[in-house]
Design a protein around this motif. Structure first.
Motif, mmCIF file in Angstrom:
data_model
loop_
_atom_site.group_PDB
_atom_site.id
_atom_site.type_symbol
_atom_site.label_atom_id
_atom_site.label_comp_id
_atom_site.label_asym_id
_atom_site.label_seq_id
_atom_site.Cartn_x
_atom_site.Cartn_y
_atom_site.Cartn_z
ATOM 1 N N ALA A 1 26.289 65.635 141.894
ATOM 2 C CA ALA A 1 26.493 66.741 140.969
ATOM 3 C C ALA A 1 25.713 66.476 139.693
ATOM 4 C CB ALA A 1 27.970 66.914 140.655
ATOM 5 N N ALA A 2 25.256 67.542 139.090
ATOM 6 C CA ALA A 2 24.561 67.464 137.806
ATOM 7 C C ALA A 2 25.071 68.611 136.946
ATOM 8 C CB ALA A 2 23.051 67.570 138.006
ATOM 9 N N MET A 3 24.931 68.475 135.646
ATOM 10 C CA MET A 3 25.381 69.549 134.775
ATOM 11 C C MET A 3 24.528 69.627 133.524
ATOM 12 S SD MET A 3 28.891 67.807 133.318
ATOM 13 C CE MET A 3 29.343 67.099 134.874
ATOM 14 N N SER A 4 24.469 70.827 132.990
ATOM 15 C CA SER A 4 23.758 71.017 131.737
ATOM 16 C C SER A 4 24.598 70.430 130.608
ATOM 17 C CB SER A 4 23.525 72.511 131.490
ATOM 18 O OG SER A 4 24.756 73.178 131.265
ATOM 19 N N GLN A 5 23.981 70.170 129.489
ATOM 20 C CA GLN A 5 24.698 69.654 128.320
ATOM 21 C C GLN A 5 25.744 70.664 127.867
ATOM 22 O OE1 GLN A 5 24.456 66.579 127.014
ATOM 23 N NE2 GLN A 5 26.136 67.099 125.635
ATOM 24 N N ALA A 6 25.400 71.939 127.891
ATOM 25 C CA ALA A 6 26.349 72.975 127.485
ATOM 26 C C ALA A 6 27.570 72.979 128.399
ATOM 27 C CB ALA A 6 25.674 74.341 127.492
ATOM 28 N N TYR A 7 27.371 72.770 129.702
ATOM 29 C CA TYR A 7 28.484 72.718 130.649
ATOM 30 C C TYR A 7 29.376 71.515 130.341
ATOM 31 C CZ TYR A 7 31.112 72.743 135.006
ATOM 32 O OH TYR A 7 32.122 72.758 135.930
ATOM 33 N N ALA A 8 28.779 70.357 130.115
ATOM 34 C CA ALA A 8 29.547 69.145 129.814
ATOM 35 C C ALA A 8 30.379 69.341 128.547
ATOM 36 C CB ALA A 8 28.611 67.951 129.663
ATOM 37 N N GLU A 9 29.801 69.961 127.535
ATOM 38 C CA GLU A 9 30.528 70.207 126.290
ATOM 39 C C GLU A 9 31.679 71.184 126.507
ATOM 40 O OE1 GLU A 9 27.377 71.434 123.692
ATOM 41 O OE2 GLU A 9 26.609 69.375 123.479
ATOM 42 N N ASP A 10 31.461 72.195 127.344
ATOM 43 C CA ASP A 10 32.506 73.173 127.639
ATOM 44 C C ASP A 10 33.654 72.524 128.412
ATOM 45 O OD1 ASP A 10 33.485 75.917 127.525
ATOM 46 O OD2 ASP A 10 33.213 75.880 129.702
ATOM 47 N N VAL A 11 33.338 71.664 129.361
ATOM 48 C CA VAL A 11 34.378 70.951 130.110
ATOM 49 C C VAL A 11 35.189 70.071 129.160
ATOM 50 C CG1 VAL A 11 34.794 69.152 131.839
ATOM 51 C CG2 VAL A 11 33.223 71.024 132.338
ATOM 52 N N GLU A 12 34.506 69.357 128.289
ATOM 53 C CA GLU A 12 35.209 68.500 127.317
ATOM 54 C C GLU A 12 36.127 69.338 126.425
ATOM 55 O OE1 GLU A 12 34.365 65.325 123.728
ATOM 56 O OE2 GLU A 12 32.682 66.027 124.928
ATOM 57 N N ARG A 13 35.632 70.488 125.994
ATOM 58 C CA ARG A 13 36.437 71.382 125.143
ATOM 59 C C ARG A 13 37.690 71.838 125.885
ATOM 60 N NH1 ARG A 13 37.405 76.484 125.097
ATOM 61 N NH2 ARG A 13 35.841 76.939 126.675
ATOM 62 N N ILE B 1 39.213 70.359 128.424
ATOM 63 C CA ILE B 1 40.125 69.218 128.628
ATOM 64 C C ILE B 1 40.918 68.947 127.354
ATOM 65 C CG2 ILE B 1 40.202 66.720 128.982
ATOM 66 C CD1 ILE B 1 37.849 67.125 130.971
ATOM 67 N N ARG B 2 40.234 68.987 126.206
ATOM 68 C CA ARG B 2 40.928 68.758 124.935
ATOM 69 C C ARG B 2 41.994 69.831 124.678
ATOM 70 N NH1 ARG B 2 39.043 64.588 122.360
ATOM 71 N NH2 ARG B 2 36.907 63.889 122.652
ATOM 72 N N LEU B 3 41.697 71.091 125.026
ATOM 73 C CA LEU B 3 42.685 72.162 124.877
ATOM 74 C C LEU B 3 43.904 71.896 125.753
ATOM 75 C CD1 LEU B 3 40.439 75.372 124.851
ATOM 76 C CD2 LEU B 3 41.811 74.479 122.960
ATOM 77 N N PHE B 4 43.664 71.435 126.965
ATOM 78 C CA PHE B 4 44.749 71.128 127.889
ATOM 79 C C PHE B 4 45.625 69.998 127.334
ATOM 80 C CE2 PHE B 4 46.371 68.596 131.441
ATOM 81 C CZ PHE B 4 47.137 69.557 132.092
ATOM 82 N N ILE B 5 44.990 68.942 126.854
ATOM 83 C CA ILE B 5 45.733 67.803 126.312
ATOM 84 C C ILE B 5 46.506 68.215 125.062
ATOM 85 C CG2 ILE B 5 45.477 65.544 125.199
ATOM 86 C CD1 ILE B 5 43.158 65.028 127.201
#
Length: 81
Positions: free
Chosen positions: A53-65, A67-71
């Motif tokens: 799997a690979a991802m764009s930087q924007a995708y990685a930042e969105d996933v991190e965002r 996850i933080r909302l969930f936590i």
């Protein structure tokens, strides 16, 4: 057809092939496209074909965002840093 690509010796590990890469972007969710999901499943089932799997930087930042909302929504004490 995709089955021909998966069967190709050019992507197999034993022939120094690179396998398949599923690319995640913010433009379109890979998992909403059923054909993409089917292609990944067939590649995983194939012998000798690596799947990465690979991802764009924007995708990685969105996933991190997300996850933080969930936590943060879980409240204090639910997760330890």
């Amino acid at each position: 057809p995709f089955a021909s690509v998966i069967a190709s010796a050019l992507i197999r590990k034993d022939r120094n092939g690179c396998g398949m890469v599923a690319v995640h972007t913010t433009t379109c969710d890979l998992y909403t496209r059923l054909w993409c999901v089917h292609e990944v499943e067939r590649a995983i089932a194939a012998v000798g074909v690596s799947v990465a799997a690979a991802m764009s930087q924007a995708y990685a930042e969105d996933v991190e965002r997300r996850i933080r909302l969930f936590i943060d929504a879980a409240g204090p004490g639910c997760y330890k840093d």
